[in-house]
Design a protein around this motif. Structure first.
Motif, PDB file in Angstrom:
ATOM      1  N   ALA A 142       0.815  -1.219   0.000  1.00  0.00           N
ATOM      2  CA  ALA A 142       0.000   0.000   0.000  1.00  0.00           C
ATOM      3  C   ALA A 142       0.844   1.262   0.000  1.00  0.00           C
ATOM      4  CB  ALA A 142      -0.931   0.005   1.212  1.00  0.00           C
ATOM      5  N   SER A 143       2.109   1.141   0.365  1.00  0.00           N
ATOM      6  CA  SER A 143       2.985   2.317   0.439  1.00  0.00           C
ATOM      7  C   SER A 143       3.746   2.590  -0.850  1.00  0.00           C
ATOM      8  CB  SER A 143       3.992   2.148   1.588  1.00  0.00           C
ATOM      9  OG  SER A 143       3.323   2.049   2.831  1.00  0.00           O
ATOM     10  N   LEU A 144       3.620   1.719  -1.828  1.00  0.00           N
ATOM     11  CA  LEU A 144       4.271   1.977  -3.111  1.00  0.00           C
ATOM     12  C   LEU A 144       3.637   3.193  -3.789  1.00  0.00           C
ATOM     13  CD1 LEU A 144       4.598  -1.665  -4.495  1.00  0.00           C
ATOM     14  CD2 LEU A 144       6.401  -0.231  -3.507  1.00  0.00           C
ATOM     15  N   PRO A 145       4.414   3.975  -4.509  1.00  0.00           N
ATOM     16  CA  PRO A 145       3.863   5.187  -5.142  1.00  0.00           C
ATOM     17  C   PRO A 145       2.700   4.908  -6.090  1.00  0.00           C
ATOM     18  CG  PRO A 145       6.264   5.243  -5.161  1.00  0.00           C
ATOM     19  CD  PRO A 145       5.879   3.879  -4.678  1.00  0.00           C
ATOM     20  N   SER A 146       2.628   3.705  -6.636  1.00  0.00           N
ATOM     21  CA  SER A 146       1.572   3.383  -7.593  1.00  0.00           C
ATOM     22  C   SER A 146       0.345   2.761  -6.949  1.00  0.00           C
ATOM     23  CB  SER A 146       2.116   2.400  -8.636  1.00  0.00           C
ATOM     24  OG  SER A 146       2.620   1.232  -8.000  1.00  0.00           O
ATOM     25  N   SER A 147       0.392   2.524  -5.642  1.00  0.00           N
ATOM     26  CA  SER A 147      -0.687   1.789  -4.985  1.00  0.00           C
ATOM     27  C   SER A 147      -1.995   2.587  -4.966  1.00  0.00           C
ATOM     28  CB  SER A 147      -0.294   1.445  -3.546  1.00  0.00           C
ATOM     29  OG  SER A 147      -1.398   0.895  -2.860  1.00  0.00           O
ATOM     30  N   PRO A 148      -3.123   1.943  -5.301  1.00  0.00           N
ATOM     31  CA  PRO A 148      -4.415   2.636  -5.229  1.00  0.00           C
ATOM     32  C   PRO A 148      -5.073   2.520  -3.862  1.00  0.00           C
ATOM     33  CG  PRO A 148      -4.738   0.493  -6.232  1.00  0.00           C
ATOM     34  CD  PRO A 148      -3.258   0.598  -5.917  1.00  0.00           C
ATOM     35  N   PHE A 149      -4.418   1.877  -2.895  1.00  0.00           N
ATOM     36  CA  PHE A 149      -5.032   1.622  -1.598  1.00  0.00           C
ATOM     37  C   PHE A 149      -4.858   2.764  -0.613  1.00  0.00           C
ATOM     38  CE2 PHE A 149      -3.899  -2.561  -3.373  1.00  0.00           C
ATOM     39  CZ  PHE A 149      -5.167  -3.105  -3.468  1.00  0.00           C
ATOM     40  N   GLY A 153       6.039   7.240   0.215  1.00  0.00           N
ATOM     41  CA  GLY A 153       5.228   6.491  -0.731  1.00  0.00           C
ATOM     42  C   GLY A 153       4.406   7.351  -1.663  1.00  0.00           C
ATOM     43  N   ILE A 154       4.772   8.618  -1.821  1.00  0.00           N
ATOM     44  CA  ILE A 154       4.021   9.533  -2.677  1.00  0.00           C
ATOM     45  C   ILE A 154       4.747   9.665  -4.009  1.00  0.00           C
ATOM     46  CG2 ILE A 154       3.025  11.841  -2.855  1.00  0.00           C
ATOM     47  CD1 ILE A 154       1.966  10.026  -0.575  1.00  0.00           C
ATOM     48  N   PRO A 155       4.051   9.560  -5.142  1.00  0.00           N
ATOM     49  CA  PRO A 155       4.717   9.633  -6.456  1.00  0.00           C
ATOM     50  C   PRO A 155       5.458  10.952  -6.639  1.00  0.00           C
ATOM     51  CG  PRO A 155       2.419   8.929  -6.680  1.00  0.00           C
ATOM     52  CD  PRO A 155       2.600   9.377  -5.266  1.00  0.00           C
ATOM     53  N   THR A 156       6.588  10.889  -7.325  1.00  0.00           N
ATOM     54  CA  THR A 156       7.352  12.091  -7.655  1.00  0.00           C
ATOM     55  C   THR A 156       6.665  12.831  -8.801  1.00  0.00           C
ATOM     56  OG1 THR A 156       9.394  10.968  -7.036  1.00  0.00           O
ATOM     57  CG2 THR A 156       9.597  12.973  -8.376  1.00  0.00           C
ATOM     58  N   PRO A 157       6.372  14.103  -8.635  1.00  0.00           N
ATOM     59  CA  PRO A 157       5.699  14.840  -9.720  1.00  0.00           C
ATOM     60  C   PRO A 157       6.612  14.971 -10.934  1.00  0.00           C
ATOM     61  CG  PRO A 157       6.406  16.340  -7.978  1.00  0.00           C
ATOM     62  CD  PRO A 157       6.634  14.958  -7.465  1.00  0.00           C
ATOM     63  N   THR A 215       3.175  13.363 -18.879  1.00  0.00           N
ATOM     64  CA  THR A 215       2.706  12.055 -18.440  1.00  0.00           C
ATOM     65  C   THR A 215       3.894  11.207 -18.026  1.00  0.00           C
ATOM     66  OG1 THR A 215       0.833  12.175 -19.955  1.00  0.00           O
ATOM     67  CG2 THR A 215       1.404   9.992 -19.083  1.00  0.00           C
ATOM     68  N   LEU A 216       3.852  10.688 -16.804  1.00  0.00           N
ATOM     69  CA  LEU A 216       4.936   9.843 -16.323  1.00  0.00           C
ATOM     70  C   LEU A 216       4.787   8.426 -16.873  1.00  0.00           C
ATOM     71  CD1 LEU A 216       5.090  10.949 -12.582  1.00  0.00           C
ATOM     72  CD2 LEU A 216       6.720  11.503 -14.374  1.00  0.00           C
ATOM     73  N   THR A 247       5.934  -1.391 -10.668  1.00  0.00           N
ATOM     74  CA  THR A 247       5.728  -2.077  -9.398  1.00  0.00           C
ATOM     75  C   THR A 247       4.252  -2.161  -9.022  1.00  0.00           C
ATOM     76  OG1 THR A 247       5.946  -0.021  -8.124  1.00  0.00           O
ATOM     77  CG2 THR A 247       7.963  -1.269  -8.562  1.00  0.00           C
ATOM     78  N   LEU A 248       3.361  -1.625  -9.853  1.00  0.00           N
ATOM     79  CA  LEU A 248       1.933  -1.625  -9.526  1.00  0.00           C
ATOM     80  C   LEU A 248       1.423  -3.045  -9.318  1.00  0.00           C
ATOM     81  CD1 LEU A 248      -0.864  -0.388  -9.223  1.00  0.00           C
ATOM     82  CD2 LEU A 248      -1.058  -0.352 -11.715  1.00  0.00           C
ATOM     83  N   PHE A 249       1.763  -3.952 -10.227  1.00  0.00           N
ATOM     84  CA  PHE A 249       1.241  -5.308 -10.147  1.00  0.00           C
ATOM     85  C   PHE A 249       1.682  -6.000  -8.856  1.00  0.00           C
ATOM     86  CE2 PHE A 249       1.805  -9.871 -10.993  1.00  0.00           C
ATOM     87  CZ  PHE A 249       0.493 -10.215 -11.264  1.00  0.00           C
TER      88      PHE A 249
END
Length: 576
Positions: A88-95, A117-121, A128-129, A134-136
């Motif tokens: 859940a702490s990965l930058p891509s996590s939707p949780f 765990g916040i995505p880098t802008p 678009t990044l 690592t989402l999966f």
């Protein structure tokens, strides 16, 4: 030895016997007998797949190897909570919440949803990044960790049931180990904690959350973290909780993240109250306190949604269970006060007031004699709530806001699903668009049915059936109310866990496990990622999922295939 001759006369020549006369019936009978045999073998196989409880060995101080019994499920549960926290702490996590949207459309402000765990802008605004690879693996870590945690939880319940009398303190280390990783993750599966923080900031500025939504505080970090759905929605929470929220905002120096941490600790306090009073309440009804602790406090629904989600339902439940336990110990006045405080956090705790009043004179008095103490308890509770509301300076505005959670339309909620389905049916028949009317009608009928169920349960509540009635009433309120959330289901699960046996225990286990997944994001993305993620990651994650899901099943199937001689005798299985 020669067999004696049969006494039945042989059929005469030319006169057909029963078999010759009805060959089709014998054939059908044989077919049915064969079918019954196969069904019997299938039922027996499934029965043997069920993990037996084993020989019950009551706890003996100094002899029962408590540490050895608990270490495996405790370790598995710890691994699962670490996996959930990491995924859940990965930058891509939707949780967990990753962006700062803001309740004011078009607003731009600086805020941080969590410490890590916040995505880098992107370097270039609007660019678009690339997709996060690592989402999966993060999705698999969370979902797989939840399944693994549930298996460890069920194993702990079995240990407590098999070794009746285990000291509740034996589970304290398990509770600490399972909870610790969940204290450092961002609010899990929900953004309610950010709404709490914004309402607390409003209270600290003298703005009533009963009159205005979080959008009133303008463009800042607090409003930037609130879901836009609640921008102009007033608060449905009681005056005690909002007072606590205001104090929290002031104590942390109006820092939005520290305010959220404060609510996480408040939720933890509520669950610690459950850890203290759930065993006491269970013991007062002759139930094993360690089983109640494992079933109610170590429940994944409680840990993942109340603690990790930082919901104020934990504090409400803590006061409710504390009030019921204290009243059971012979202090109904204090019990009413505690339940009233819980109701001033969130209104469902008021059910404790009603039931304490109903049982004040005992279980053997007629219903007419129960009415007076029930009305007295209700009057005292309402007077207390009025006084506290006046002291806090908020009044009763929260009562009119109790329907605000119905803003969310969930197909998991039966009345909402029925109303929306009827609206689509009516519209498809060319009878016009009547969605709001049909939805409101379905929800009103659901609320009425919940009241009827609650009154009927109250009428028959005696002894341990009192907690059963409270738990089932709360369950009816949730599933017949305007919306269903996992943390709402926890209300009834915790209460029922204190006295759950046999089928009621199965209900608590199954519904708790299923409810953990209500409304969770990421299921669609998980399926999509099977076609987009790195093939190596897919293989490794698939192996992990298969291991988590299949190993317990394989063990049970092997147990079912190992038919004992006693099984052969009872089931008629051939020995060769």
């Amino acid at each position: 030895m020669r067999a004696p001759p049969t006494l039945e006369p042989e059929p005469q020549t030319g006169s057909p016997g029963p078999k010759a006369a009805r060959p089709h019936r014998d054939g059908l009978g044989g077919l049915l007998d064969g079918l019954r045999g196969r069904v019997g073998h299938g039922v027996g196989f499934l029965a043997r797949m069920r993990t037996p409880l084993g020989q019950v060995q009551p706890y003996v101080a100094g002899e029962t190897p408590v540490a050895r019994l608990l270490v495996v499920p405790a370790t598995i549960g710890l691994i699962s909570t670490i996996a959930i926290t990491w995924g859940a702490s990965l930058p891509s996590s939707p949780f967990t919440w990753k962006t700062c949207g803001g309740v004011v459309p078009g607003s731009v402000t600086v805020c941080h949803p969590w410490f890590f765990g916040i995505p880098t802008p992107p370097v270039v605004a609007g660019a678009t990044l690339p997709a996060d690879k690592t989402l999966f693996i993060g999705l698999v870590a969370v979902y797989g960790g939840m399944v693994l945690m549930m298996q460890a939880w069920i194993a702990l319940i079995r240990v407590a049931r098999r070794h009746r009398g285990l000291p509740v303190r034996s589970f304290a280390a398990v509770f600490g180990a399972w909870t610790a990783p969940l204290l450092v993750v961002a609010p899990l599966f929900s953004r309610d904690a950010y709404s709490y923080a914004a309402q607390g900031e409003m209270m600290s500025r003298g703005i009533s959350p009963y009159l205005f939504g979080p959008g009133m505080i303008g463009v800042n970090a607090f409003s930037g973290l609130v879901d836009r759905l609640w921008a102009d929605v007033t608060s449905p929470y009681g005056p005690v909780f909002l007072w606590i929220a205001g104090v929290n905002a002031t104590v942390v120096g109006h820092d939005e993240l520290l305010a959220v941490v404060g609510f996480r600790l408040i939720a933890l306090l509520g669950v610690v109250m459950l850890a203290v009073f759930v065993p006491r309440l269970a013991r007062s009804f002759g139930r094993d306190p360690s089983v109640a602790f494992a079933l109610g406090v170590l429940n994944p629904l409680v840990l993942l949604h109340l603690v990790a989600g930082a919901h104020n339902d934990a504090l409400m439940l803590g006061f409710l269970v504390a009030g019921l336990a204290v009243a059971r110990d012979g202090r109904p006045g204090l019990g009413i006060l505690l339940c009233t405080i819980g109701a001033m956090v969130k209104v469902p705790a008021f059910i404790g007031v009603v039931y304490i009043g109903w049982g004040w004179l005992g279980d053997d008095v007629p219903w007419r004699s129960r009415l007076r103490p029930t009305l007295t308890a209700t009057g005292l509770a309402l007077a207390t709530m009025a006084a506290v509301s006046q002291m806090v300076g908020l009044g009763w505005g929260w009562v009119s806001a109790l329907s605000n959670p119905g803003t969310v339309r969930s197909w998991v909620d039966p009345p909402t699903a029925i109303g929306l389905w009827l609206a689509k049916l009516v519209e498809s028949l060319g009878l016009g668009h009547h969605e709001q009317l049909l939805l409101s009608t379905a929800r009103d009928l659901g609320a009425l049915l919940a009241v009827v169920i609650g009154v009927r349960l109250l009428w028959r509540a005696t002894g341990a059936r009192t907690l059963r009635a409270i738990g089932l009433t709360l369950l009816a309120v949730v599933f017949l109310g305007p919306t269903v959330q996992p943390w709402y289901v926890a209300w009834s699960m915790v209460i029922l866990a204190t006295i759950a046996e046999h089928r009621l225990r199965v209900l608590v286990i199954v519904l708790s496990c299923v409810s953990c997944f209500f409304g969770l994001p990421g299921a669609g993305k998980l399926v999509q990622q099977f076609g987009e993620a790195n093939p190596i990651l897919i293989v490794l994650a698939s192996i992990a999922i298969i291991a988590v899901l299949a190993i317990p099943l394989v063990i049970r199937i092997r147990r079912a295939l190992l038919v004992t001689e006693e099984d052969r005798r009872l089931l008629g299985v051939p020995g060769g």
